[in-house]
Every structure is written in structure tokens, then in C-alpha cells.
Design an enzyme around this catalytic site. Structure first.
Site: not given
Length: 477
Positions: A152, A282
Site C-alpha cells: 500500500h 530541469s
């Protein structure tokens, strides 16, 4: 200029030269000419009046294709096969009258598609094997390195870095088996005529069933196939396209899952894909190391998985012996599926060859969670030394909640171990706490499972590809 028209990024940016050529116009139309040569050759062997000179003329012009002339002819006839029959005949004036004798368009179209798909699978299979090989080395190297397991996406029991890699490996091994089975099960359409009944060839050979069967078998053999489909309509069963694209999409799913896991781990700074010396993450944030290879894999894998719907709908909507609404769709979906799978495997091989692991970061994350995981072991050890299970459980519960509050409310490190050391109640196990908190004791049989899996399932499946294991992948973009 090429810059003035749309070009598919699949070929202009990413695909390997060998897969791009496999779906090229040169490969396609030279294969058509080879099929016409195979047909004429076997027809001659079975008694039709075709001369050696005609065959030699065809053989000498297999690659001599005037594409501009073919385009001009197709613009007049609106029929690509007849356009190329005409252009091939212009190259081979002596053979012009026997080219395409008895055949229908699907003789060249469908049989070429089967050849190209077979050859495409032959390109992909070693690439899957190389990904498995590189990843298996990674798994073996890190089979003993404890790391947090996640269910999970929440911290769970420990596993090892190598064991997690085997989850990815298992999917790729399954893909290798599926693609090999897919390749081995491909058949040739063969020589079947307009609706699959071979009526035109029965006419050519004056009703001689044996000769028609020999013609079908002979052309099939010359094309490199062991078997042809016994039953076809005008086309080979479009169920074949669905099977092939489904197996390719399964590769896409495997790569997507692996690439996603790496992206998640990169966020934790535990594992990273290769990052070039001059690579820019970036345009704004100069410090960033974005997992662009894995992001590309996820992006393209979604495209590959979506292509299966084309094959499903095309197969489902073919009417009776055939309708032509399959053609334009298949010109796009089949090449794109192979090209995309090729790109995914090349990119993933590059990633596997340069995966970077940060053991100290992994250890820090383990140590943040391990004290909670060790509480059951601590209780058991205390009980062995005479403590009450219920009383020990309550002591651990209180200390655990206090430590959790430090982590969640104050952003501090997990100090449960220190709290246990500072609590007199746990004095009987203080000397053994380091051993209790050894991460390797919480990974179960993970290292042994890795060794067995590599020995019994991974290395044997790579044996047929041992001569194709060399060579690394360098990505230009």
C-alpha cells in the site's frame, strides 16, 4: 525538407536502426518482390511455363525499386499492389507477364506482414534477454542488502534490493517465454487465393489438388516458415495480430511497473537511473535529477498497451471472408507496437546497466522503521527470559506511541530503541539489542530465494541467447 512535415518520434527520436528498417518501405516492397519470385519459382517447378531467364530477371531486381514511380502509379489506380506489379514489371519486362500469377493482393500484403512480425520478434527477443541478463546481475549483487518493503506504499517487512529486482525479473522472464511462444507459433498465410479456397490455383494447375498443395508448401518453405494456415479467408486470421500485440503490450506493462518502482525509489533517493555528466534535469531547477528514462518508459508503455484495443476491434469487426477496414489501422498499429516495444527494451537495458544504489540512504530508512518491526521479536526474547507477555506488550506499546509522536508530531528520528535502552524493565535484553536489530535477520529467505530463482529460472532461459548478450545501449536522447 524533413523538418517541414510530421515525422513519428518513434523513428526520428527513439527506435533502433534495425527495427526502423524492419518496417521500412524498402523492406516491405522488396519482400513483396521476393514473394513474387518464390511464387514464380515454385510454379515453374510444378510445370508452369516460366523460364529461368524470367526468374533471373526478377531475382536481379528485388531491391531496385522506383518508389516515386510506384507512388505515381498508385495515384492513378488507387491500388498499391497493382502499382508495384506494374513497376516491378517495368524492371523485368520479360517476366512482367508472370508476376503475381494466380495471386491476390493479400498474397504479398499479408505474407509480408507475417514475415515482418516474425523478424520483429527476432529483433525483440534478444533485447528482452539482455534486459534480463543485466537485471539478474543487479539482483545477484544486491541480494543481501536489506531494504524496506512496501505494501500500500506504506513501510512493511524488510526485503532485499535484489529480491525486489527479482519481482521485475519474473515479469520479464514471463515476457520472454510468451514472445518466444508467439514467434514459434506464427504461421504463413501461404498461397490461398482471393477468399482462401485456392480456386485460382486449381484453375492454373487444371484441378490438380496435389500440385496446389505443393505450391502452398513450397512458397511457405522459401519464405522461412514451417507451416501455413490451413484455413484462411482472404487474409490470415486477424486473431494473430491480437495475439502478437497482446504479448507486446505485456512487455509494456512489465516495463511500466519496473520503471514506476524505480521512479518511486528515486524519490526516496535509494535507487536512481543513470544520469549523464552533462545531463540537465530541469531548465529552472538546476539541482534536479529527474528519472527521465523511466518516465519515458512509462509514457511509451501506455501507448503500447493502448494499441491492443486496435487489434481487438479490428479482429472483432472483420466481415465474413474480409473487409478492407482493417488495412489503414494495421498500417499504424502493428509497426507502432513493435517500434514502441523496441524502444522500451533498449531504454530499460540502458537503465539496468547503470542503476545506482545508495546503501546508506536505504540503511537510514530501514533504521527509521526497524524498531517498530522489532517489537514482536523483543517481546518474544523477554518472554524467553521470564517476562509476562502481556506486561511486556503494554510496555512496548507505550514506548512505541511515544516514539511515533516524536516522528510524526516533531519531525524527529525514531528513538524507540533508545527508549528501550533507557527503560529498566528491558534490562534483560539490553546486551542483545544490537543483534535483535540486525536488519539481515528480518529479510527471511530473500537472499536464498534470489539465488534459487536465478539458478533455476533466469539463467536457463538466457542460454539460447548467450551469443547475443554483448553490447551496451547508449541513448542519444
Amino acid at each position: 525538407m524533413a523538418e517541414n512535415v510530421y515525422r513519428s518520434p518513434l523513428t526520428s527520436r527513439y527506435a533502433s536502426p534495425e527495427m526502423a528498417f524492419n518496417f521500412s518501405e524498402q523492406k516491405k516492397f522488396s519482400t513483396w518482390r521476393k514473394l513474387w519470385l518464390y511464387l514464380a519459382t515454385v510454379e515453374q517447378q510444378l510445370g508452369l511455363e516460366i523460364t529461368d531467364e524470367q526468374l533471373a530477371e526478377m531475382r536481379g531486381n528485388l531491391e531496385n525499386i522506383d518508389f516515386e514511380k510506384a507512388k505515381a502509379e498508385e495515384s492513378k489506380t488507387r491500388h498499391d499492389v497493382m502499382a508495384h506489379v506494374k513497376v516491378f514489371g517495368d524492371c523485368c519486362p520479360k517476366a512482367a507477364g508472370i508476376i503475381h500469377l494466380g495471386a491476390t493482393s493479400c498474397f504479398v500484403g499479408d505474407n509480408t506482414d507475417l514475415i515482418v512480425m516474425r523478424d520483429g520478434l527476432d529483433i525483440l527477443l534478444p533485447k528482452v534477454a539482455r534486459c534480463i541478463d543485466r537485471l539478474s546481475r543487479f539482483a545477484d549483487t544486491y541480494k543481501d542488502l536489506p531494504t524496506l518493503g512496501y505494501t500500500h506504499f506504506q513501510p512493511a517487512q524488510l526485503t532485499t534490493v535484489g529480491k525486489r529486482a527479482c519481482l521485475w525479473l519474473q515479469d520479464l522472464v514471463s515476457d520472454l517465454h510468451n514472445l518466444q511462444r508467439c514467434r514459434d507459433s506464427l504461421r504463413f498465410r501461404g498461397v490461398k487465393g482471393t477468399t482462401g479456397t485456392q480456386a485460382s490455383f486449381m484453375q492454373l494447375f487444371n484441378g490438380d489438388h496435389e500440385k496446389v498443395e505443393k505450391l502452398d508448401a513450397g512458397v511457405t518453405s522459401m519464405a522461412g516458415f514451417d507451416r501455413a494456415y490451413t484455413i484462411t479467408g482472404q487474409t490470415y486470421p486477424r486473431k494473430v495480430d491480437l495475439a502478437v500485440l497482446s504479448d507486446l503490450a505485456s512487455v509494456g506493462a512489465s516495463v511500466h511497473k519496473m520503471a514506476t518502482d524505480i521512479r518511486l525509489l528515486a524519490n526516496h533517493k535509494e535507487i536512481e537511473e543513470p544520469f549523464g555528466k552533462e545531463q540537465i534535469g530541469s531548465s529552472a531547477m538546476a539541482y534536479k535529477r529527474n528519472p527521465m528514462r523511466c518516465e519515458r518508459c512509462c509514457s511509451l508503455a501506455r501507448h503500447l498497451m493502448a494499441l491492443v484495443a486496435n487489434a481487438q476491434q479490428t479482429m472483432a469487426t472483420q466481415w465474413l471472408e474480409r473487409t478492407l477496414d482493417d488495412s489503414a489501422n494495421r498500417r499504424i498499429s502493428i509497426p507502432e507496437a513493435f517500434l514502441t516495444a523496441d524502444i522500451l527494451l533498449s531504454t530499460m537495458q540502458n537503465v539496468c546497466e547503470g542503476l545506482v544504489v545508495y546503501p546508506k540512504v536505504i540503511e537510514r530508512h530501514v533504521l527509521q522503521e526497524l524498531p517498530f518491526m522489532a517489537t514482536e521479536t523483543i517481546i518474544m526474547e523477554m518472554v524467553k527470559l521470564g517476562a509476562s507477555r502481556q506486561e511486556c506488550h503494554e510496555q512496548i506499546r507505550v514506548l512505541s506511541h511515544q516514539a511515533a509522536a516524536q516522528v510524526k508530531q516533531h519531525g524527529k528520528d525514531n528513538d524507540l530503541v533508545q527508549r528501550i535502552r533507557d527503560t529498566e524493565y528491558f534490562a534483560p535484553i539490553h546486551a542483545g539489542l544490537d543483534a535483535i536489530l540486525d536488519p539481515s535477520t528480518y529479510t527471511g529467505r530473500a537472499p536464498q530465494q534470489v539465488e534459487r530463482f536465478l539458478d533455476e529460472e533466469v539463467r536457463p532461459c538466457l542460454e539460447p541467447f548467450k551469443t547475443a548478450m554483448d553490447g551496451s545501449v547508449t541513448l542519444n536522447i
